[in-house]
Design an enzyme around this catalytic site. Structure first.
Site, mmCIF file in Angstrom:
data_model
loop_
_atom_site.group_PDB
_atom_site.id
_atom_site.type_symbol
_atom_site.label_atom_id
_atom_site.label_comp_id
_atom_site.label_asym_id
_atom_site.label_seq_id
_atom_site.Cartn_x
_atom_site.Cartn_y
_atom_site.Cartn_z
ATOM 1 N N TYR A 155 -86.916 41.694 63.065
ATOM 2 C CA TYR A 155 -88.092 41.368 63.887
ATOM 3 C C TYR A 155 -89.347 41.410 63.013
ATOM 4 O O TYR A 155 -90.157 40.480 63.015
ATOM 5 C CB TYR A 155 -88.174 42.398 65.021
ATOM 6 C CG TYR A 155 -89.408 42.332 65.893
ATOM 7 C CD1 TYR A 155 -89.645 41.235 66.718
ATOM 8 C CD2 TYR A 155 -90.310 43.400 65.930
ATOM 9 C CE1 TYR A 155 -90.767 41.203 67.545
ATOM 10 C CE2 TYR A 155 -91.423 43.367 66.747
ATOM 11 C CZ TYR A 155 -91.647 42.263 67.554
ATOM 12 O OH TYR A 155 -92.758 42.236 68.370
ATOM 13 N N LYS A 169 -91.942 38.507 61.883
ATOM 14 C CA LYS A 169 -93.377 38.583 62.228
ATOM 15 C C LYS A 169 -94.247 38.356 60.990
ATOM 16 O O LYS A 169 -95.250 37.649 61.059
ATOM 17 C CB LYS A 169 -93.708 39.923 62.905
ATOM 18 C CG LYS A 169 -93.201 40.004 64.346
ATOM 19 C CD LYS A 169 -93.869 38.939 65.200
ATOM 20 C CE LYS A 169 -93.271 38.712 66.547
ATOM 21 N NZ LYS A 169 -93.722 37.502 67.229
ATOM 22 N N ILE A 190 -96.944 47.499 74.195
ATOM 23 C CA ILE A 190 -97.753 47.110 75.363
ATOM 24 C C ILE A 190 -97.173 47.782 76.604
ATOM 25 O O ILE A 190 -95.972 47.664 76.882
ATOM 26 C CB ILE A 190 -97.754 45.570 75.559
ATOM 27 C CG1 ILE A 190 -98.185 44.833 74.280
ATOM 28 C CG2 ILE A 190 -98.632 45.179 76.746
ATOM 29 C CD1 ILE A 190 -99.614 45.005 73.880
HETATM 30 C C1 AKB Z 1 -91.183 46.407 70.058
HETATM 31 O O1 AKB Z 1 -91.122 47.622 70.276
HETATM 32 O O2 AKB Z 1 -90.324 45.766 69.433
HETATM 33 C C2 AKB Z 1 -92.435 45.683 70.499
HETATM 34 C C3 AKB Z 1 -93.464 45.673 69.418
HETATM 35 C C4 AKB Z 1 -94.235 46.881 69.118
HETATM 36 O O3 AKB Z 1 -93.652 44.676 68.786
HETATM 37 N N1 AKB Z 1 -92.969 46.271 71.691
#
Ligand code: AKB
Length: 317
Positions: free
Chosen positions: A142, A146, A172
């Site tokens: 992830y 990003k 969030i």
């Molecule tokens: C996650 O925990 O993966 C998301 C983020 C902080 O990008 N909420």
């Protein structure tokens, strides 16, 4: 922003961003898109909606032409914990969606908002007051997607003039649609469980500090960034933004002001804990504050008061 396409309108942020944007820009100027997860009834009924797969560039292009879109809010993403369970899928969805948005907006000379995340940082990043410009060597798929998305946004801006902008969102917290597959999800679940059972078992350990933000601030920050004077933006993709930093003990203490008998236990999830340990404890968001006036409205106490009221009312229905 004249005509806006929101990708991922059924998700945690999308399901609140669509009504927020419709109030500002008009119901028929905000097109909600979704794929497998159905839209909330309110979103379906209050303006245009399109079912499409965001990794299919032709269907995205069709929607952009049909509705004369000039701005895309790209909220499609496989979050951190879910991404570790299926890295191939995560990379494909996160990258192909971002790439399609940028390619299409290059052709129509439009703007793209793509959220990045605290997940873009890694274990070698300074963890306290993490600077805007610093080491970014994330260790999750992830996070890697990003960072790549941030760089692609800058590239499309510099090479083709695409008005690509973004924010590094913290966790969030919200009360309309539950998050799914994230490491920070505990900070939403804890409120629901506190109200339902007066107890919660945290999958992150005491002392795990992470940046967080309440949804009303998250929505406002996205619109304020997209409306900011481009001449003032030194950074575009992406700005650190935060509203608070806390660990499970601090959120439990805030909840106990309303539910004194609330009990917090721990059963640490090693995958989530390792991810959280590689992320900042707190970010420095002074670039966002000085370049486009970012200022959060909610802190842990005011957010907790609002969450307890809203989630209690929701669970009573
Ligand atoms: C996650 O925990 O993966 C998301 C983020 C902080 O990008 N909420």
């Amino acid at each position: 922003m004249k005509n806006i396409l929101v990708l991922g309108a059924a998700g945690q942020i999308g399901s609140e961003l669509v009504p927020y944007l419709r109030k500002i820009y008009g119901e028929n100027h905000v097109i909600a898109t979704f794929n497998r997860t159905p839209l909330l009834q309110e979103i379906k009924e209050s303006g245009p909606a399109v079912q499409m797969d965001a990794i299919n560039k032709d269907s995205m292009y069709e929607a952009v032409k049909k509705y004369d879109i000039d701005t895309i809010f790209n909220l499609v993403a496989v979050l951190s914990a879910k991404g570790e369970a299926n890295p191939t899928l995560s990379w494909r969805i996160n990258m192909e969606t971002t790439f399609n948005c940028l390619e299409i907006m290059k052709d129509v000379r439009g703007a793209v908002f793509t959220p990045s995340s605290i997940g873009a940082f890694g274990p070698s990043t300074p963890q306290d007051q993490t600077p805007q410009d610093t080491i970014m060597r994330p260790t999750t798929i992830y996070g890697i997607s990003k960072v790549a998305g941030e760089l692609l946004g800058d590239y499309y801006y510099l090479k083709y003039g695409v008005d690509a902008r973004g924010l590094r969102y913290p966790g969030i917290i919200s009360n309309v649609t539950l998050p799914g597959g994230g490491t920070t999800d505990y900070a939403v679940e804890i409120y629901y469980e506190a109200i339902k059972t007066k107890s919660y078992t945290s999958n992150l350990s005491a002392g795990t500090f992470l940046d967080m933000m309440y949804m009303p601030d998250a929505l406002r920050s996205a619109v304020e960034l997209m409306e900011a004077d481009p001449a003032k933006l030194v950074h575009r993709n992406c700005f650190n933004v935060t509203a608070m930093s806390f660990d499970p003990e601090m959120i439990a203490a805030a909840i106990r002001k309303y539910i004194p008998e609330f009990r917090l236990d721990y059963k640490v999830d090693p995958v989530k804990q390792a991810i959280a340990d590689s992320w900042p404890n707190s970010m420095d968001d002074s670039a966002a504050r000085s370049e486009w006036g970012w200022k959060p409205e909610f802190d842990l106490d005011s957010m907790t008061k609002d969450m307890i009221e809203k989630v209690s009312a929701k669970l009573k229905k």
